[in-house]
Design an enzyme around this catalytic site. Structure first.
Site, PDB file in Angstrom:
ATOM      1  N   HIS A 128       0.869  -1.182   0.000  1.00 56.32           N
ATOM      2  CA  HIS A 128       0.000   0.000   0.000  1.00 56.32           C
ATOM      3  C   HIS A 128       0.898   1.222   0.000  1.00 56.32           C
ATOM      4  CE1 HIS A 128      -3.792   2.206   0.763  1.00 56.32           C
ATOM      5  NE2 HIS A 128      -2.982   3.066   1.364  1.00 56.32           N
ATOM      6  N   CYS A 129       0.792   2.033  -1.044  1.00 52.80           N
ATOM      7  CA  CYS A 129       1.675   3.193  -1.210  1.00 52.80           C
ATOM      8  C   CYS A 129       0.986   4.453  -0.696  1.00 52.80           C
ATOM      9  CB  CYS A 129       2.055   3.365  -2.677  1.00 52.80           C
ATOM     10  SG  CYS A 129       3.082   4.825  -2.981  1.00 52.80           S
ATOM     11  N   PRO A 130       1.539   5.121   0.311  1.00 50.71           N
ATOM     12  CA  PRO A 130       0.904   6.347   0.817  1.00 50.71           C
ATOM     13  C   PRO A 130       0.973   7.497  -0.178  1.00 50.71           C
ATOM     14  CG  PRO A 130       3.043   6.014   1.860  1.00 50.71           C
ATOM     15  CD  PRO A 130       2.761   4.776   1.067  1.00 50.71           C
TER      16      PRO A 130
END
Length: 413
Positions: A128-130
């Protein structure tokens, strides 16, 4: 690449909320500052538009910005692709090889994992890429990787503009003396002088933009190489971790078996083509995958089930002896606990005296585990798991033997 042929589609306007997050705000801010300052420096002080080179340079800067933003928004709004709610394999007997997600009320398809942030099971989840406020997975892996490639390239171009602007404006002349050869860049200055002088504010802003450009080039460039390594091996970050745990499990129990990762096709080009296609749509449907010879669709999921069973064997039961509010850095639990708080986005869980926790891993002053609930195995009930201070719990004496598997179980595994 074919990613540019794809069309960004919004399932609903709720997707726009992804922009309201610190990650996209910072990322878009850096893009805006670097691209805007590069164009301003070029037009006003370094390479005017009335020259051929200046026009080409300006078009290239616009092109970088458009391509970077396109792939960024493509990665954000197209998303990784989610396993349909309620999904199960066509052959009912195959459910024995799959894990069940209570939140999605569906079986986890091969290579899929549940994301706490997205609250869905993600196809071929990498992480999950912020920065895009979304997961990187099956559908957006190509766009995400292209963004990681284009951003450093655009920043290198912008950094060159920043350096040359400051140099020419501060020294008015650039010469390289190699014997009798001299390259005179004084023509790059405006004649007559520009309408807006290159003052202290312009210098400070250009210097700040240069720092952002160089930092982005290094940081995002490293991420690009990591992603390319993953793509060429056809192995996500999570799957790399699963493979390492498989080797540890086999070594720990001294088993006479070898784990073979099923999705590496043995050719970097074949692995590459599964992600990057001319149509912009990755190969497959995100639920079934081509596997190498000697493996099948559930080779990896079976290994995951073995690791999950091993995790239960190694888990330790604790009883809560102190209340804990779930604070990230609780000062009332001691200075060492405060300063050694896990640097992760994984949640902390509230504890009340008398509750029981099943810990699966930990640090010196912190533990990670699941609350033991009476209805924890009822379909649809979410697990309550996360980090908590070690000093808030004590090990249950009756469960001390669960610290390691019995010898009989080791032989049977």
């Amino acid at each position: 690449m074919g990613t540019f042929c794809s069309v960004i589609k919004f399932e609903n306007l709720q997707e726009l909320k992804r922009l309201c997050h610190w990650g996209p705000i910072i990322a878009l801010g850096v893009i805006a500052i670097c691209s805007t300052m590069a164009m301003i420096d070029s037009v006003l002080w370094y390479w005017p538009l009335h020259t051929t080179g200046g026009s080409v340079n300006f078009i290239m800067l616009i092109n970088w910005t458009v391509m970077i933003l396109y792939n960024y928004f493509n990665a954000m709004f197209v998303g990784p692709g989610f396993v349909p709610l309620g999904w199960k394999p066509e052959i009912s007997q195959d459910t024995m090889y799959l894990q069940y997600c209570k939140v999605c009320q569906a079986y986890k398809a091969p290579r899929s994992h549940h994301c706490r942030k997205c609250n869905r099971c993600v196809m071929k989840m990498d992480h999950h890429c912020p920065w895009i406020n979304n997961c990187c997975g099956y559908q957006n892996h190509a766009s995400f990787t292209l963004f990681l490639l284009l951003a450093p390239l655009g920043c290198i171009h912008a950094a060159f503009i920043f350096v040359m602007t400051m140099y020419t404006q501060l020294y008015h002349r650039l010469s390289f003396g190699w014997n009798t050869v001299k390259i005179d860049m004084s023509a790059a200055r405006r004649d007559p002088l520009p309408i807006v002088p290159f003052g202290l504010a312009a210098f400070a802003t250009t210097l700040f933009a240069l720092g952002l450009a160089l930092g982005t080039t290094i940081a995002v460039g490293m991420l690009f190489f990591i992603q390319m390594k993953i793509i060429l091996r056809n192995k996500t970050s999570i799957e790399s971790w699963i493979e390492e745990k498989a080797k540890d499990r086999i070594q720990y129990y001294q088993l006479d078996e070898v784990f073979v990762f099923p999705y590496d096709m043995g050719s970097r080009w074949r692995n590459f083509k599964q992600v990057f296609t001319w149509s912009g749509v990755p190969e497959g449907d995100g639920l079934e995958w081509p596997v190498r010879e000697g493996c099948h669709q559930y080779s990896l999921t079976i290994e995951q089930l073995k690791q999950k069973a091993d995790k239960r064997v190694r888990s330790v039961r604790y009883k809560v002896i102190e209340d804990y509010s779930g604070a990230c850095c609780p000062l009332n639990k001691g200075i060492k606990t405060f300063f050694t708080s896990p640097c992760t986005e994984e949640p902390r869980i509230q504890l009340q005296k008398g509750e029981f926790i099943l810990a699966t891993r930990g640090l010196r002053y912190w533990l990670y585990g699941d609350k033991i609930l009476d209805d924890s195995f009822i379909e649809g009930v979410s697990r309550i798991r996360g980090w908590f201070p070690r000093k808030c719990v004590e090990k249950c004496p009756c469960d001390a033997e669960t610290d390691q598997a019995p010898e009989g179980e080791k032989k049977n595994r």
